[in-house]
Design a protein around this motif. Sequence first.
Motif, short mmCIF file in Angstrom:
data_model
loop_
_atom_site.label_atom_id
_atom_site.label_comp_id
_atom_site.label_asym_id
_atom_site.label_seq_id
_atom_site.Cartn_x
_atom_site.Cartn_y
_atom_site.Cartn_z
N THR A 412 0.77 -1.15 0.18
CA THR A 412 -0.05 0.20 -0.09
C THR A 412 1.02 1.20 -0.07
OG1 THR A 412 -0.19 -0.39 2.41
CG2 THR A 412 -2.30 -0.66 1.18
N SER A 413 0.32 2.18 -0.87
CA SER A 413 1.30 3.30 -0.91
C SER A 413 0.80 4.74 -1.15
CB SER A 413 2.43 3.09 -1.96
OG SER A 413 3.39 3.98 -1.91
N GLU A 414 1.22 5.66 -1.01
CA GLU A 414 0.44 6.93 -1.25
C GLU A 414 1.61 8.05 -1.75
OE1 GLU A 414 -2.35 10.21 0.56
OE2 GLU A 414 -2.42 8.08 1.50
N VAL A 415 1.53 8.43 -3.07
CA VAL A 415 2.58 9.37 -3.49
C VAL A 415 2.73 10.72 -2.67
CG1 VAL A 415 3.44 10.77 -5.40
CG2 VAL A 415 2.00 8.66 -6.05
N GLY A 416 4.22 10.67 -2.17
CA GLY A 416 4.39 11.77 -1.22
C GLY A 416 4.24 11.66 -0.01
N LYS A 417 3.62 10.52 0.49
CA LYS A 417 3.41 10.00 2.00
C LYS A 417 4.32 8.93 2.22
CE LYS A 417 -0.54 12.27 3.26
NZ LYS A 417 -2.13 12.20 3.69
N GLY A 418 4.36 8.12 1.56
CA GLY A 418 5.35 6.59 1.92
C GLY A 418 4.63 5.48 1.50
N SER A 419 5.23 4.46 1.81
CA SER A 419 4.91 3.15 1.19
C SER A 419 4.83 1.88 2.53
CB SER A 419 5.55 2.29 0.37
OG SER A 419 5.72 3.35 -0.89
N GLU A 420 4.10 1.06 2.37
CA GLU A 420 3.95 -0.02 3.33
C GLU A 420 4.14 -1.51 2.63
OE1 GLU A 420 1.38 -0.51 6.92
OE2 GLU A 420 0.94 -2.54 6.08
N PHE A 421 5.10 -2.23 2.89
CA PHE A 421 5.37 -3.55 2.15
C PHE A 421 5.08 -4.54 3.30
CE2 PHE A 421 7.20 -2.87 -2.03
CZ PHE A 421 7.04 -1.55 -1.99
N CYS A 422 3.98 -5.36 3.17
CA CYS A 422 3.28 -6.08 4.34
C CYS A 422 3.41 -7.91 3.81
CB CYS A 422 2.04 -5.84 4.63
SG CYS A 422 1.33 -6.74 5.98
N ILE A 423 4.12 -8.57 4.63
CA ILE A 423 3.94 -10.04 4.39
C ILE A 423 2.94 -10.62 5.31
CG2 ILE A 423 5.49 -12.16 4.35
CD1 ILE A 423 7.88 -10.50 3.75
N GLN A 424 2.19 -11.52 4.81
CA GLN A 424 1.19 -12.23 5.57
C GLN A 424 1.40 -13.84 5.51
OE1 GLN A 424 -2.84 -11.45 4.78
NE2 GLN A 424 -2.68 -9.29 5.45
N PHE A 425 1.99 -14.37 6.91
CA PHE A 425 2.37 -15.60 6.62
C PHE A 425 1.03 -16.55 7.12
CE2 PHE A 425 6.36 -14.08 7.11
CZ PHE A 425 7.26 -14.82 6.25
N PRO A 426 0.76 -17.66 6.30
CA PRO A 426 -0.62 -18.41 6.82
C PRO A 426 -0.49 -19.24 8.05
CG PRO A 426 0.87 -19.44 5.10
CD PRO A 426 1.44 -18.41 5.34
N GLU A 427 -1.50 -19.41 8.69
CA GLU A 427 -1.51 -20.11 10.01
C GLU A 427 -0.86 -21.43 10.17
OE1 GLU A 427 -5.53 -20.26 11.67
OE2 GLU A 427 -4.78 -20.46 13.59
N LYS A 428 -0.89 -22.09 8.98
CA LYS A 428 -0.39 -23.23 9.03
C LYS A 428 1.32 -23.24 9.13
CE LYS A 428 -0.22 -23.78 3.88
NZ LYS A 428 -0.61 -24.57 2.80
N ARG A 429 1.82 -21.91 8.90
CA ARG A 429 3.20 -21.89 8.84
C ARG A 429 3.72 -21.30 10.23
NH1 ARG A 429 6.79 -23.89 5.69
NH2 ARG A 429 5.58 -24.16 3.40
N LEU A 430 2.85 -20.82 11.05
CA LEU A 430 3.14 -20.41 12.53
C LEU A 430 3.42 -21.54 13.43
CD1 LEU A 430 0.65 -17.48 13.43
CD2 LEU A 430 3.12 -17.54 12.99
N ILE A 431 4.54 -21.20 14.13
CA ILE A 431 4.75 -22.19 15.39
C ILE A 431 4.82 -21.23 16.82
CG2 ILE A 431 6.67 -23.60 16.42
CD1 ILE A 431 7.94 -23.76 13.41
N LYS A 432 3.78 -21.80 17.38
CA LYS A 432 3.44 -20.88 18.47
C LYS A 432 4.47 -21.08 19.67
CE LYS A 432 -0.96 -19.18 17.90
NZ LYS A 432 -0.87 -17.89 17.54
N LYS A 433 5.04 -19.67 20.22
CA LYS A 433 6.01 -19.98 21.10
C LYS A 433 5.37 -20.52 22.67
CE LYS A 433 8.86 -16.77 24.13
NZ LYS A 433 9.30 -17.68 24.72
N GLU A 434 5.92 -21.37 23.13
CA GLU A 434 5.40 -22.47 24.21
C GLU A 434 5.40 -21.46 25.46
OE1 GLU A 434 7.32 -26.13 24.44
OE2 GLU A 434 6.91 -26.45 22.46
N SER A 435 4.34 -21.33 26.01
CA SER A 435 4.04 -20.86 27.44
C SER A 435 5.24 -21.30 28.19
CB SER A 435 2.75 -20.45 27.86
OG SER A 435 2.17 -21.44 27.55
N PRO A 436 5.92 -20.54 28.98
CA PRO A 436 6.91 -20.95 30.14
C PRO A 436 6.42 -21.90 31.30
CG PRO A 436 6.65 -18.67 30.47
CD PRO A 436 5.81 -18.88 29.20
#
Length: 436
Positions: A412-436
């Motif tokens: 997403t970008s707006e001329v004169g304001k800036g841009s955002e490059f966003c990566i979305q990884f799907p849930e199946k690729r997430l490895i939850k951090k185990e709670s201590p």
Amino acid sequence: MVGISQRMGLVFSTAIAALLLGVITQAIYGWVLFGFVMLFLVIHNTRHLMALEKWLLTSDHSSSSIPPGSGAWDTIFAHLARYVRAQTKNRQLMDLELKQLQNVTAAMPDGIVILDEADHIQWCDPVAEKHLGINLELDSGQQITNMVRQQSFVEYLAAHKFNKPLVLKQMRHHRLTLLIQLVPYSNKQRLLISRDITSYERIETMRRDFVANISHELRTPLTVVSGYLEMLSTEKNVDPEMQEIAVTAMREQTNRMQHLVEDLLTLSRLENALNKLNESSVDVASILRELYQEAESLSNGKHRIYLNITSEDKILGSREEIRSAMGNLITNAIRYTPEDGEIYIHWEVNEGKGIFYVRDTGAGIASQHIPRLTERFYRLDDSRSRDTGGTGLGLAIVKHVLNRHQARLKITSEVGKGSEFCIQFPEKRLIKKESP
Ligand code: ADP
């Protein structure tokens, strides 16, 4: 079975015997008997003829529908039934063969049109209907040039040069590229075969563009290097300052060529389907802390860079590839953001998705460029990209890495304001951090 001739012989001998009896004895019984025999014959034959006519006029011509017959007609109808049975069997065989032939033509990727000697459509298969915009039901008998009006096609038909195919572009109904081949067939008829070569053409164009782009990318650095080399080798007393400038310029240009070759090799590795993803549990937070340090040293104090990590969850994937994709986006943000600009690097897990983004306050990108940014060598500003060491392949590499991880890139970008490059990884690729 008693034959027709025997049966008819029997009837006629009875009639002749009655006739002779009448003639010889002059007795009325003989004539009456003769009359009865003849009347019987007339009624008998008329009845069977009417039954035969009725059968001929009905639509059901199966052997079982043949009327029963008596006397000589029994034999005739039996022969007829045998004949009908044989014909039915033949027709069933022909139907089967025709069906198989239709299945074969329907499975063929090529379109086929049968043309008569004046180029009228006699028949075509469904693929040809699609390729050439023909509707066989409506257009049968029509001149094919009424359907396909391109000048090159009309000339090709008229030329009768059967050894050379024609490449036909941009059809009326679809943006297809077709390979058309005429084949002489039967008595003055012609087969027109059409093959869809759209994707082949697209790959060919991409290949040509790619070679042209690489040649273009290499030409400038090679010209610079060979120019300075020429100067250093021909001029005897080169000023040491000039020498320093030449060496620095040559080093920069060779570095540029090296980056280009490295990026090309990376792309080719990523594109190779045989090159399987080297998966492990990737610690995104630690990668981003490393990249943040590198970004600070690349920016050299010219930007304010912020790092915000809200999750320690990991990603199942290739550490090297994920690092390269995130690194490319961060480097771009620094390169395309003027001094004093701000850069935000962010990692979170939201609604089951792993989300990384880099946001900058740079020049921004006009919306028409956004869908093409991940194409190889696509740049908004050639000189800016080259001045900052860009190869034009960074976002193409990012796209390939993300595809291999089933992740998405959102720009997403707006001329004169800036841009955002966003990566979305799907849930199946997430490895939850185990709670201590
Ligand atoms: P390059 O090596 O030219 O940077 P990339 O594939 O990384 O190649 O980027 C393609 C083009 O996208 C760049 O040339 C630049 O015009 C544009 N671009 C990429 N990132 C940004 C950004 N953060 N802000 C503005 N333009 C950008």
